[in-house]
Design a protein around this motif. Structure first.
Motif, PDB file in Angstrom:
ATOM      1  N   SER A  87     -18.794   0.923  11.490  1.00 49.57           N
ATOM      2  CA  SER A  87     -18.788  -0.288  12.324  1.00 49.57           C
ATOM      3  C   SER A  87     -20.158  -0.974  12.344  1.00 49.57           C
ATOM      4  O   SER A  87     -20.367  -1.898  13.123  1.00 49.57           O
ATOM      5  CB  SER A  87     -18.370   0.068  13.760  1.00 49.57           C
ATOM      6  N   PHE A  88     -21.071  -0.542  11.492  1.00 48.75           N
ATOM      7  CA  PHE A  88     -22.416  -1.126  11.444  1.00 48.75           C
ATOM      8  C   PHE A  88     -22.327  -2.571  10.961  1.00 48.75           C
ATOM      9  O   PHE A  88     -21.626  -2.881  10.011  1.00 48.75           O
ATOM     10  CB  PHE A  88     -23.300  -0.296  10.499  1.00 48.75           C
ATOM     11  N   GLU A  89     -23.069  -3.473  11.590  1.00 43.39           N
ATOM     12  CA  GLU A  89     -22.944  -4.899  11.292  1.00 43.39           C
ATOM     13  C   GLU A  89     -24.091  -5.456  10.466  1.00 43.39           C
ATOM     14  O   GLU A  89     -24.017  -6.595  10.002  1.00 43.39           O
ATOM     15  CB  GLU A  89     -22.819  -5.695  12.600  1.00 43.39           C
ATOM     16  N   GLY A  90     -25.159  -4.697  10.270  1.00 45.51           N
ATOM     17  CA  GLY A  90     -26.296  -5.198   9.512  1.00 45.51           C
ATOM     18  C   GLY A  90     -26.113  -5.032   8.012  1.00 45.51           C
ATOM     19  O   GLY A  90     -25.032  -4.712   7.517  1.00 45.51           O
ATOM     20  N   SER A  91     -27.204  -5.259   7.273  1.00 42.01           N
ATOM     21  CA  SER A  91     -27.172  -5.121   5.820  1.00 42.01           C
ATOM     22  C   SER A  91     -27.044  -3.652   5.437  1.00 42.01           C
ATOM     23  O   SER A  91     -27.300  -2.751   6.245  1.00 42.01           O
ATOM     24  CB  SER A  91     -28.438  -5.709   5.204  1.00 42.01           C
ATOM     25  N   SER A  92     -26.688  -3.408   4.204  1.00 42.64           N
ATOM     26  CA  SER A  92     -26.564  -2.029   3.739  1.00 42.64           C
ATOM     27  C   SER A  92     -27.924  -1.354   3.646  1.00 42.64           C
ATOM     28  O   SER A  92     -28.034  -0.140   3.835  1.00 42.64           O
ATOM     29  CB  SER A  92     -25.858  -2.004   2.379  1.00 42.64           C
ATOM     30  N   GLY A  93     -28.966  -2.135   3.366  1.00 43.66           N
ATOM     31  CA  GLY A  93     -30.318  -1.572   3.386  1.00 43.66           C
ATOM     32  C   GLY A  93     -30.706  -1.123   4.775  1.00 43.66           C
ATOM     33  O   GLY A  93     -31.292  -0.043   4.950  1.00 43.66           O
ATOM     34  N   ASP A  94     -30.395  -1.945   5.764  1.00 43.17           N
ATOM     35  CA  ASP A  94     -30.671  -1.561   7.152  1.00 43.17           C
ATOM     36  C   ASP A  94     -29.848  -0.338   7.550  1.00 43.17           C
ATOM     37  O   ASP A  94     -30.320   0.529   8.281  1.00 43.17           O
ATOM     38  CB  ASP A  94     -30.354  -2.727   8.099  1.00 43.17           C
ATOM     39  N   LEU A  95     -28.610  -0.291   7.066  1.00 43.52           N
ATOM     40  CA  LEU A  95     -27.742   0.845   7.377  1.00 43.52           C
ATOM     41  C   LEU A  95     -28.292   2.133   6.778  1.00 43.52           C
ATOM     42  O   LEU A  95     -28.267   3.191   7.419  1.00 43.52           O
ATOM     43  CB  LEU A  95     -26.327   0.583   6.856  1.00 43.52           C
ATOM     44  N   LEU A  96     -28.809   2.043   5.563  1.00 45.85           N
ATOM     45  CA  LEU A  96     -29.381   3.226   4.927  1.00 45.85           C
ATOM     46  C   LEU A  96     -30.574   3.753   5.727  1.00 45.85           C
ATOM     47  O   LEU A  96     -30.674   4.959   5.981  1.00 45.85           O
ATOM     48  CB  LEU A  96     -29.806   2.892   3.499  1.00 45.85           C
ATOM     49  N   GLU A  97     -31.462   2.852   6.132  1.00 53.26           N
ATOM     50  CA  GLU A  97     -32.614   3.280   6.931  1.00 53.26           C
ATOM     51  C   GLU A  97     -32.161   3.828   8.281  1.00 53.26           C
ATOM     52  O   GLU A  97     -32.670   4.857   8.746  1.00 53.26           O
ATOM     53  CB  GLU A  97     -33.575   2.118   7.146  1.00 53.26           C
ATOM     54  N   TRP A  98     -31.198   3.176   8.908  1.00 52.91           N
ATOM     55  CA  TRP A  98     -30.674   3.648  10.196  1.00 52.91           C
ATOM     56  C   TRP A  98     -30.126   5.061  10.064  1.00 52.91           C
ATOM     57  O   TRP A  98     -30.388   5.918  10.906  1.00 52.91           O
ATOM     58  CB  TRP A  98     -29.567   2.699  10.677  1.00 52.91           C
ATOM     59  N   MET A  99     -29.354   5.296   8.995  1.00 56.87           N
ATOM     60  CA  MET A  99     -28.770   6.606   8.798  1.00 56.87           C
ATOM     61  C   MET A  99     -29.837   7.684   8.669  1.00 56.87           C
ATOM     62  O   MET A  99     -29.752   8.749   9.289  1.00 56.87           O
ATOM     63  CB  MET A  99     -27.884   6.603   7.542  1.00 56.87           C
ATOM     64  N   MET A 100     -30.894   7.409   7.907  1.00 53.98           N
ATOM     65  CA  MET A 100     -31.937   8.403   7.689  1.00 53.98           C
ATOM     66  C   MET A 100     -32.710   8.687   8.978  1.00 53.98           C
ATOM     67  O   MET A 100     -33.022   9.841   9.291  1.00 53.98           O
ATOM     68  CB  MET A 100     -32.873   7.931   6.577  1.00 53.98           C
ATOM     69  N   LEU A 101     -33.005   7.651   9.740  1.00 52.37           N
ATOM     70  CA  LEU A 101     -33.739   7.839  10.989  1.00 52.37           C
ATOM     71  C   LEU A 101     -32.880   8.540  12.040  1.00 52.37           C
ATOM     72  O   LEU A 101     -33.379   9.383  12.795  1.00 52.37           O
ATOM     73  CB  LEU A 101     -34.238   6.487  11.515  1.00 52.37           C
ATOM     74  N   GLU A 102     -31.590   8.189  12.087  1.00 54.85           N
ATOM     75  CA  GLU A 102     -30.709   8.841  13.048  1.00 54.85           C
ATOM     76  C   GLU A 102     -30.477  10.298  12.674  1.00 54.85           C
ATOM     77  O   GLU A 102     -30.354  11.149  13.556  1.00 54.85           O
ATOM     78  CB  GLU A 102     -29.366   8.097  13.122  1.00 54.85           C
ATOM     79  N   TRP A 103     -30.446  10.569  11.385  1.00 57.56           N
ATOM     80  CA  TRP A 103     -30.325  11.964  10.958  1.00 57.56           C
ATOM     81  C   TRP A 103     -31.488  12.791  11.498  1.00 57.56           C
ATOM     82  O   TRP A 103     -31.298  13.901  11.980  1.00 57.56           O
ATOM     83  CB  TRP A 103     -30.289  12.048   9.434  1.00 57.56           C
ATOM     84  N   TRP A 104     -32.687  12.215  11.423  1.00 58.67           N
ATOM     85  CA  TRP A 104     -33.849  12.941  11.935  1.00 58.67           C
ATOM     86  C   TRP A 104     -33.765  13.092  13.452  1.00 58.67           C
ATOM     87  O   TRP A 104     -34.003  14.163  13.994  1.00 58.67           O
ATOM     88  CB  TRP A 104     -35.142  12.233  11.551  1.00 58.67           C
ATOM     89  N   ARG A 105     -33.410  12.023  14.140  1.00 56.62           N
ATOM     90  CA  ARG A 105     -33.397  12.059  15.603  1.00 56.62           C
ATOM     91  C   ARG A 105     -32.345  13.039  16.119  1.00 56.62           C
ATOM     92  O   ARG A 105     -32.608  13.810  17.041  1.00 56.62           O
ATOM     93  CB  ARG A 105     -33.116  10.659  16.165  1.00 56.62           C
ATOM     94  N   ARG A 106     -31.164  13.039  15.523  1.00 55.25           N
ATOM     95  CA  ARG A 106     -30.055  13.838  16.041  1.00 55.25           C
ATOM     96  C   ARG A 106     -30.033  15.271  15.500  1.00 55.25           C
ATOM     97  O   ARG A 106     -29.412  16.143  16.107  1.00 55.25           O
ATOM     98  CB  ARG A 106     -28.725  13.163  15.706  1.00 55.25           C
ATOM     99  N   TYR A 107     -30.691  15.471  14.365  1.00 53.26           N
ATOM    100  CA  TYR A 107     -30.618  16.803  13.751  1.00 53.26           C
ATOM    101  C   TYR A 107     -31.989  17.317  13.312  1.00 53.26           C
ATOM    102  O   TYR A 107     -32.432  18.377  13.746  1.00 53.26           O
ATOM    103  CB  TYR A 107     -29.669  16.774  12.558  1.00 53.26           C
ATOM    104  N   GLY A 108     -32.661  16.579  12.458  1.00 52.60           N
ATOM    105  CA  GLY A 108     -33.912  17.064  11.901  1.00 52.60           C
ATOM    106  C   GLY A 108     -34.957  17.409  12.935  1.00 52.60           C
ATOM    107  O   GLY A 108     -35.683  18.406  12.807  1.00 52.60           O
ATOM    108  N   ALA A 109     -35.060  16.622  13.989  1.00 48.35           N
ATOM    109  CA  ALA A 109     -36.076  16.838  15.018  1.00 48.35           C
ATOM    110  C   ALA A 109     -35.671  17.917  16.017  1.00 48.35           C
ATOM    111  O   ALA A 109     -36.471  18.285  16.872  1.00 48.35           O
ATOM    112  CB  ALA A 109     -36.358  15.527  15.759  1.00 48.35           C
ATOM    113  N   THR A 110     -34.459  18.433  15.913  1.00 51.15           N
ATOM    114  CA  THR A 110     -33.982  19.431  16.866  1.00 51.15           C
ATOM    115  C   THR A 110     -34.102  20.829  16.273  1.00 51.15           C
ATOM    116  O   THR A 110     -34.260  21.003  15.059  1.00 51.15           O
ATOM    117  CB  THR A 110     -32.511  19.184  17.244  1.00 51.15           C
TER     118      THR A 110
END
Length: 216
Positions: A87-110
């Motif tokens: 349901s992401f509404e931005g560009s695919s480049g923005d989505l790729l960066e969002w995915m990587m940062l959210e991966w860190w926030r929700r998993y990598g940093a824990t």
């Protein structure tokens, strides 16, 4: 006695409802600290404040307990990411960066990210658990990245590519961060330590620039 008091669960009932979560939390701590092979169910039960028999009421074996830890702490964030990416509404480049940062926030940093290091070090000794991790975590993670890359191609934001190869180019820095965190990072903070969010944003920028369609 008012209505709130009438319907409020008793302390013993609340304790029983909380036990699976408490057992999973204790198991996660010990699996990350000691590894799968070295962790004993007696230790998990003791840390959760229950008997071994009580633990087996909820999880019939150490393997099932470990699978539940993976589902709660690793597979669930991936599933949430897939749902939100669709349901992401931005560009695919923005989505790729969002995915990587959210991966860190929700998993990598824990602390749960220690499960990835555990799997790398012990998968060869427990092939059934390795298959479970591959099916519930690795394959869905690849599917998420594949969705983002194909989205970019379909929208003309990314050039045609070998998606299978690029998936690994996206995921490799995420795994590197986890390994660095639980290996050298566990030995103390280095003055040259990476800032994960900055590292991932820069990597996403490099990827997006490389994936843009070639100009005539």
């Amino acid at each position: 006695m008012n209505a709130t008091e009438t319907h409020a669960p008793h302390k013993r009932e609340r304790r029983k409802q909380d036990r699976p979560g408490e057992l999973l939390e204790a198991a996660l701590d010990l699996f990350v600290e000691k590894g799968f092979a070295a962790t004993r169910v007696e230790e998990v039960a003791a840390r959760a404040g229950v008997s071994k028999g009580t633990l087996f009421l909820y999880f019939p074996s150490k393997e099932e307990l470990f699978k539940a830890v993976i589902m709660e702490n690793v597979a669930r964030p991936v599933a949430e990411g897939i749902s939100e990416a669709e349901s992401f509404e931005g560009s695919s480049g923005d989505l790729l960066e969002w995915m990587m940062l959210e991966w860190w926030r929700r998993y990598g940093a824990t602390k749960a990210s220690g499960i990835s290091k555990l799997m790398m070090s012990e998968a060869g000794n427990f092939p059934a658990l390795a298959d479970f991790f591959r099916n519930t975590v690795i394959e869905p993670s690849h599917a998420l990245v594949r969705f983002i890359l194909q989205r970019g191609i379909d929208r003309g934001e990314f050039r045609a590519m070998d998606i299978h190869a690029v998936i690994h180019s996206v995921i490799s820095p995420l795994i590197f961060l986890v390994m660095e965190k639980h290996a050298l990072g566990a030995c103390g903070q280095s003055p040259h330590a990476l800032v994960p969010e900055t590292f991932l944003s820069n990597h996403a920028d490099l990827l997006v620039r490389g994936l843009k369609p070639e100009t005539p």
